[in-house]
Design a protein around this motif. Structure first.
Motif, PDB file in Angstrom:
ATOM      1  N   PHE A  26       0.807  -1.220   0.000  1.00 19.36           N
ATOM      2  CA  PHE A  26       0.000   0.000   0.000  1.00 19.36           C
ATOM      3  C   PHE A  26       0.840   1.271   0.000  1.00 19.36           C
ATOM      4  N   LYS A  27       2.126   1.154   0.262  1.00 22.41           N
ATOM      5  CA  LYS A  27       2.999   2.331   0.249  1.00 22.41           C
ATOM      6  C   LYS A  27       3.475   2.679  -1.163  1.00 22.41           C
ATOM      7  N   LYS A  28       3.216   1.771  -2.105  1.00 21.56           N
ATOM      8  CA  LYS A  28       3.669   1.985  -3.485  1.00 21.56           C
ATOM      9  C   LYS A  28       2.566   2.655  -4.305  1.00 21.56           C
ATOM     10  N   PRO A  29       2.905   3.188  -5.479  1.00 17.21           N
ATOM     11  CA  PRO A  29       1.876   3.783  -6.354  1.00 17.21           C
ATOM     12  C   PRO A  29       0.757   2.789  -6.646  1.00 17.21           C
ATOM     13  N   PHE A  30      -0.456   3.301  -6.684  1.00 16.45           N
ATOM     14  CA  PHE A  30      -1.657   2.470  -6.817  1.00 16.45           C
ATOM     15  C   PHE A  30      -2.074   2.343  -8.276  1.00 16.45           C
ATOM     16  N   ARG A  31      -2.267   1.099  -8.738  1.00 17.30           N
ATOM     17  CA  ARG A  31      -2.776   0.846 -10.088  1.00 17.30           C
ATOM     18  C   ARG A  31      -3.882  -0.200 -10.013  1.00 17.30           C
ATOM     19  N   LEU A  32      -5.086   0.220 -10.344  1.00 19.68           N
ATOM     20  CA  LEU A  32      -6.219  -0.692 -10.330  1.00 19.68           C
ATOM     21  C   LEU A  32      -5.989  -1.870 -11.274  1.00 19.68           C
ATOM     22  N   GLU A  33      -5.362  -1.600 -12.431  1.00 19.10           N
ATOM     23  CA  GLU A  33      -5.131  -2.644 -13.422  1.00 19.10           C
ATOM     24  C   GLU A  33      -4.251  -3.767 -12.854  1.00 19.10           C
ATOM     25  N   LYS A  34      -3.292  -3.406 -12.006  1.00 20.24           N
ATOM     26  CA  LYS A  34      -2.416  -4.407 -11.396  1.00 20.24           C
ATOM     27  C   LYS A  34      -3.208  -5.333 -10.486  1.00 20.24           C
ATOM     28  N   LEU A  35      -4.108  -4.759  -9.672  1.00 15.12           N
ATOM     29  CA  LEU A  35      -4.914  -5.579  -8.772  1.00 15.12           C
ATOM     30  C   LEU A  35      -5.834  -6.510  -9.559  1.00 15.12           C
ATOM     31  N   ALA A  36      -6.449  -5.986 -10.620  1.00 14.85           N
ATOM     32  CA  ALA A  36      -7.328  -6.808 -11.460  1.00 14.85           C
ATOM     33  C   ALA A  36      -6.546  -7.939 -12.117  1.00 14.85           C
ATOM     34  N   GLU A  37      -5.333  -7.646 -12.536  1.00 13.08           N
ATOM     35  CA  GLU A  37      -4.490  -8.646 -13.186  1.00 13.08           C
ATOM     36  C   GLU A  37      -4.167  -9.797 -12.235  1.00 13.08           C
ATOM     37  N   SER A  43     -14.458   0.795  -1.949  1.00 17.44           N
ATOM     38  CA  SER A  43     -13.766   0.828  -3.234  1.00 17.44           C
ATOM     39  C   SER A  43     -12.285   0.547  -3.002  1.00 17.44           C
ATOM     40  N   PRO A  44     -11.549   0.099  -4.020  1.00 18.20           N
ATOM     41  CA  PRO A  44     -10.104  -0.106  -3.844  1.00 18.20           C
ATOM     42  C   PRO A  44      -9.391   1.159  -3.361  1.00 18.20           C
ATOM     43  N   LYS A  45      -9.790   2.311  -3.890  1.00 19.92           N
ATOM     44  CA  LYS A  45      -9.152   3.567  -3.490  1.00 19.92           C
ATOM     45  C   LYS A  45      -9.382   3.865  -2.017  1.00 19.92           C
ATOM     46  N   GLN A  46     -10.614   3.653  -1.523  1.00 21.13           N
ATOM     47  CA  GLN A  46     -10.904   3.917  -0.112  1.00 21.13           C
ATOM     48  C   GLN A  46     -10.206   2.906   0.785  1.00 21.13           C
ATOM     49  N   PRO A 105     -10.562  -5.420 -15.689  1.00 18.88           N
ATOM     50  CA  PRO A 105     -10.536  -4.229 -14.830  1.00 18.88           C
ATOM     51  C   PRO A 105     -11.901  -3.587 -14.602  1.00 18.88           C
ATOM     52  N   THR A 106     -12.776  -3.610 -15.618  1.00 20.28           N
ATOM     53  CA  THR A 106     -14.088  -2.976 -15.451  1.00 20.28           C
ATOM     54  C   THR A 106     -14.940  -3.710 -14.424  1.00 20.28           C
ATOM     55  N   TYR A 107     -14.671  -4.985 -14.232  1.00 14.79           N
ATOM     56  CA  TYR A 107     -15.429  -5.774 -13.258  1.00 14.79           C
ATOM     57  C   TYR A 107     -14.801  -5.732 -11.876  1.00 14.79           C
TER      58      TYR A 107
END
Length: 232
Positions: free
Chosen positions: A141-152, A172-175, A158-160
Protein backbone atom coordinates in the motif's frame (compact mmCIF):
# COMPACT_ATOMS: atom_id res chain seq x y z
CA UNK A 1 -26.79 -30.39 -13.65
CA UNK A 2 -25.17 -32.93 -11.30
CA UNK A 3 -26.27 -33.01 -7.63
CA UNK A 4 -23.59 -34.24 -5.21
CA UNK A 5 -24.37 -35.96 -1.91
CA UNK A 6 -20.87 -36.83 -0.73
CA UNK A 7 -17.34 -35.43 -0.89
CA UNK A 8 -15.31 -36.79 -3.80
CA UNK A 9 -11.52 -36.46 -4.04
CA UNK A 10 -9.80 -37.96 -7.07
CA UNK A 11 -7.28 -37.34 -9.84
CA UNK A 12 -8.58 -36.32 -13.26
CA UNK A 13 -7.24 -35.27 -16.64
CA UNK A 14 -8.82 -32.85 -19.12
CA UNK A 15 -9.06 -32.67 -22.91
CA UNK A 16 -7.66 -30.08 -25.31
CA UNK A 17 -11.13 -29.00 -26.45
CA UNK A 18 -13.03 -26.43 -24.44
CA UNK A 19 -15.82 -27.86 -22.30
CA UNK A 20 -18.51 -25.70 -20.69
CA UNK A 21 -20.62 -26.63 -17.68
CA UNK A 22 -21.68 -25.74 -14.15
CA UNK A 23 -22.55 -27.87 -11.13
CA UNK A 24 -24.54 -27.66 -7.91
CA UNK A 25 -21.46 -28.29 -5.77
CA UNK A 26 -18.24 -26.46 -5.00
CA UNK A 27 -14.95 -27.63 -6.45
CA UNK A 28 -11.27 -27.18 -5.67
CA UNK A 29 -8.83 -27.80 -8.52
CA UNK A 30 -5.20 -28.58 -7.65
CA UNK A 31 -2.92 -28.91 -10.71
CA UNK A 32 -0.35 -31.69 -10.26
CA UNK A 33 0.99 -31.84 -13.84
CA UNK A 34 0.41 -29.32 -16.62
CA UNK A 35 -2.01 -26.40 -16.61
CA UNK A 36 -5.69 -25.65 -17.13
CA UNK A 37 -7.25 -22.76 -19.03
CA UNK A 38 -10.36 -21.59 -17.14
CA UNK A 39 -12.80 -18.93 -18.29
CA UNK A 40 -15.66 -17.64 -16.15
CA UNK A 41 -17.69 -14.48 -16.47
CA UNK A 42 -15.23 -11.57 -16.14
CA UNK A 43 -12.26 -13.84 -15.43
CA UNK A 44 -9.66 -15.67 -17.53
CA UNK A 45 -6.77 -17.58 -16.02
CA UNK A 46 -4.23 -20.32 -16.62
CA UNK A 47 -4.11 -22.51 -13.53
CA UNK A 48 -0.66 -23.98 -12.81
CA UNK A 49 0.78 -26.17 -10.01
CA UNK A 50 1.79 -23.13 -7.94
CA UNK A 51 -1.89 -22.28 -7.37
CA UNK A 52 -5.26 -23.88 -6.80
CA UNK A 53 -8.68 -22.59 -7.73
CA UNK A 54 -12.04 -22.76 -5.98
CA UNK A 55 -15.19 -22.80 -8.10
CA UNK A 56 -18.40 -22.06 -6.15
CA UNK A 57 -21.65 -23.88 -6.93
CA UNK A 58 -23.66 -22.85 -10.01
CA UNK A 59 -20.83 -20.93 -11.70
CA UNK A 60 -20.69 -21.60 -15.42
CA UNK A 61 -17.12 -22.07 -16.66
CA UNK A 62 -15.14 -23.09 -19.72
CA UNK A 63 -12.01 -25.19 -19.31
CA UNK A 64 -9.39 -27.11 -21.27
CA UNK A 65 -5.78 -28.26 -21.02
CA UNK A 66 -3.48 -28.02 -24.02
CA UNK A 67 -0.79 -30.34 -22.62
CA UNK A 68 -0.32 -33.54 -20.67
CA UNK A 69 -2.09 -32.94 -17.39
CA UNK A 70 -3.24 -34.34 -14.09
CA UNK A 71 -5.33 -32.58 -11.47
CA UNK A 72 -6.42 -33.40 -7.96
CA UNK A 73 -10.12 -32.49 -7.77
CA UNK A 74 -12.14 -32.03 -4.59
CA UNK A 75 -15.91 -31.96 -5.21
CA UNK A 76 -17.78 -30.51 -2.24
CA UNK A 77 -21.55 -30.78 -1.56
CA UNK A 78 -23.36 -27.56 -0.73
CA UNK A 79 -23.93 -28.55 2.90
CA UNK A 80 -20.15 -28.37 3.46
CA UNK A 81 -19.81 -24.87 2.02
CA UNK A 82 -20.21 -21.52 3.86
CA UNK A 83 -22.89 -19.25 2.42
CA UNK A 84 -22.05 -16.84 -0.42
CA UNK A 85 -18.65 -18.23 -1.33
CA UNK A 86 -16.94 -16.68 -4.35
CA UNK A 87 -14.44 -18.05 -6.82
CA UNK A 88 -10.95 -17.82 -5.40
CA UNK A 89 -7.44 -18.25 -6.79
CA UNK A 90 -5.13 -19.44 -4.00
CA UNK A 91 -1.32 -19.39 -4.08
CA UNK A 92 0.17 -22.69 -2.90
CA UNK A 93 2.16 -21.65 0.16
CA UNK A 94 3.50 -24.06 2.80
CA UNK A 95 0.08 -24.50 4.43
CA UNK A 96 -1.78 -25.16 1.18
CA UNK A 97 0.98 -27.50 0.04
CA UNK A 98 0.39 -29.56 3.20
CA UNK A 99 -3.37 -29.54 2.51
CA UNK A 100 -2.76 -30.74 -1.05
CA UNK A 101 -0.53 -33.58 0.21
CA UNK A 102 -3.19 -34.67 2.72
CA UNK A 103 -5.82 -34.68 -0.02
CA UNK A 104 -3.61 -36.82 -2.27
CA UNK A 105 -3.25 -39.29 0.59
CA UNK A 106 -6.98 -39.31 1.31
CA UNK A 107 -7.74 -39.88 -2.37
CA UNK A 108 -5.76 -43.15 -2.07
CA UNK A 109 -7.16 -44.26 1.30
CA UNK A 110 -10.79 -43.41 0.54
CA UNK A 111 -11.57 -42.90 4.25
CA UNK A 112 -14.80 -40.89 4.02
CA UNK A 113 -14.73 -39.70 7.65
CA UNK A 114 -11.18 -38.36 7.40
CA UNK A 115 -11.93 -36.78 4.02
CA UNK A 116 -15.07 -35.11 5.36
CA UNK A 117 -13.14 -33.65 8.31
CA UNK A 118 -10.39 -32.36 6.02
CA UNK A 119 -12.98 -30.88 3.64
CA UNK A 120 -14.69 -29.02 6.50
CA UNK A 121 -11.31 -27.56 7.47
CA UNK A 122 -10.63 -26.48 3.88
CA UNK A 123 -14.03 -24.86 3.40
CA UNK A 124 -13.66 -22.98 6.70
CA UNK A 125 -10.66 -21.26 5.11
CA UNK A 126 -12.95 -19.82 2.43
CA UNK A 127 -14.42 -17.50 5.09
CA UNK A 128 -11.12 -16.26 6.52
CA UNK A 129 -8.77 -16.24 3.51
CA UNK A 130 -8.16 -12.88 1.88
CA UNK A 131 -8.10 -12.87 -1.93
CA UNK A 132 -4.62 -12.59 -3.42
CA UNK A 133 -5.04 -9.01 -4.69
CA UNK A 134 -6.11 -7.77 -1.24
CA UNK A 135 -3.11 -9.46 0.35
CA UNK A 136 -0.98 -7.72 -2.28
CA UNK A 137 -2.57 -4.39 -1.37
CA UNK A 138 -1.77 -4.92 2.32
CA UNK A 139 1.84 -5.68 1.44
CA UNK A 140 2.28 -2.87 -1.10
CA UNK A 141 0.00 0.00 0.00
CA UNK A 142 3.00 2.33 0.25
CA UNK A 143 3.67 1.99 -3.48
CA UNK A 144 1.88 3.78 -6.35
CA UNK A 145 -1.66 2.47 -6.82
CA UNK A 146 -2.78 0.85 -10.09
CA UNK A 147 -6.22 -0.69 -10.33
CA UNK A 148 -5.13 -2.64 -13.42
CA UNK A 149 -2.42 -4.41 -11.40
CA UNK A 150 -4.91 -5.58 -8.77
CA UNK A 151 -7.33 -6.81 -11.46
CA UNK A 152 -4.49 -8.65 -13.19
CA UNK A 153 -3.61 -10.51 -9.98
CA UNK A 154 -7.14 -11.92 -9.76
CA UNK A 155 -7.31 -12.45 -13.55
CA UNK A 156 -10.40 -10.23 -13.66
CA UNK A 157 -11.28 -7.70 -16.30
CA UNK A 158 -10.54 -4.23 -14.83
CA UNK A 159 -14.09 -2.98 -15.45
CA UNK A 160 -15.43 -5.77 -13.26
CA UNK A 161 -12.75 -5.70 -10.56
CA UNK A 162 -13.96 -2.59 -8.69
CA UNK A 163 -17.46 -4.04 -8.36
CA UNK A 164 -16.04 -7.35 -7.13
CA UNK A 165 -13.72 -5.59 -4.69
CA UNK A 166 -16.58 -3.60 -3.13
CA UNK A 167 -18.63 -6.77 -2.76
CA UNK A 168 -15.73 -8.39 -0.89
CA UNK A 169 -14.74 -5.46 1.35
CA UNK A 170 -17.61 -2.96 1.38
CA UNK A 171 -15.21 -0.30 0.06
CA UNK A 172 -13.77 0.83 -3.23
CA UNK A 173 -10.10 -0.11 -3.84
CA UNK A 174 -9.15 3.57 -3.49
CA UNK A 175 -10.90 3.92 -0.11
CA UNK A 176 -9.48 0.62 1.11
CA UNK A 177 -5.98 1.81 0.20
CA UNK A 178 -6.62 5.15 1.91
CA UNK A 179 -7.67 3.38 5.10
CA UNK A 180 -4.53 1.23 5.10
CA UNK A 181 -2.37 4.33 4.68
CA UNK A 182 -4.26 6.20 7.40
CA UNK A 183 -3.81 3.35 9.88
CA UNK A 184 -0.06 3.33 9.21
CA UNK A 185 0.16 7.14 9.34
CA UNK A 186 -1.50 7.26 12.77
CA UNK A 187 0.80 4.54 14.06
CA UNK A 188 3.87 6.46 12.91
CA UNK A 189 2.57 9.75 14.29
CA UNK A 190 1.97 8.29 17.74
CA UNK A 191 4.80 5.79 18.06
CA UNK A 192 7.72 7.65 16.44
CA UNK A 193 9.17 11.12 16.45
CA UNK A 194 9.56 11.13 12.69
CA UNK A 195 9.07 14.36 10.77
CA UNK A 196 6.06 14.89 8.50
CA UNK A 197 8.38 14.56 5.51
CA UNK A 198 9.63 11.16 6.59
CA UNK A 199 6.15 9.87 7.44
CA UNK A 200 4.71 11.10 4.14
CA UNK A 201 7.45 9.31 2.21
CA UNK A 202 6.98 6.15 4.26
CA UNK A 203 3.31 5.77 3.36
CA UNK A 204 3.66 6.67 -0.31
CA UNK A 205 3.19 10.46 -0.68
CA UNK A 206 5.47 12.59 -2.80
CA UNK A 207 5.83 15.29 -0.16
CA UNK A 208 4.62 16.41 3.26
CA UNK A 209 2.22 19.00 1.80
CA UNK A 210 0.28 16.33 -0.10
CA UNK A 211 0.26 14.13 3.00
CA UNK A 212 -1.04 16.96 5.20
CA UNK A 213 -3.81 17.92 2.76
CA UNK A 214 -4.90 14.28 2.54
CA UNK A 215 -4.83 13.84 6.32
CA UNK A 216 -6.88 16.99 6.94
CA UNK A 217 -9.45 15.92 4.34
CA UNK A 218 -9.80 12.51 6.01
CA UNK A 219 -9.62 13.48 9.71
CA UNK A 220 -10.51 17.16 9.85
CA UNK A 221 -7.26 18.13 11.59
CA UNK A 222 -3.60 18.29 10.58
CA UNK A 223 -1.29 15.35 11.35
CA UNK A 224 0.79 17.58 13.63
CA UNK A 225 -2.34 18.54 15.59
CA UNK A 226 -3.41 14.89 15.73
CA UNK A 227 -0.03 13.89 17.22
CA UNK A 228 -0.22 16.68 19.79
CA UNK A 229 -3.77 15.86 20.92
CA UNK A 230 -3.23 12.12 21.15
CA UNK A 231 0.16 12.29 22.86
CA UNK A 232 -0.99 14.97 25.23
Amino acid sequence: MTVLNQVICEKRSYRREFTSHQHEFGQFLFPLVGSLDIHTKNQDLVLKPDSCFYLPPDLNHLYRSKERNEFLILDIPKNFIPHQTDRMLVHIDEQWSAIRSLLVEESRRRDSNALNDLTRYITSKLEISLPTSIIYLHENFKKPFRLEKLAEIEHYHPTYYSTWFKQKTGKSPKQYLSDLRMKEAKTLLLQTDWTMTRISEEIGFDNSSSFTRWFVKQEGISPIRYRYLKNG
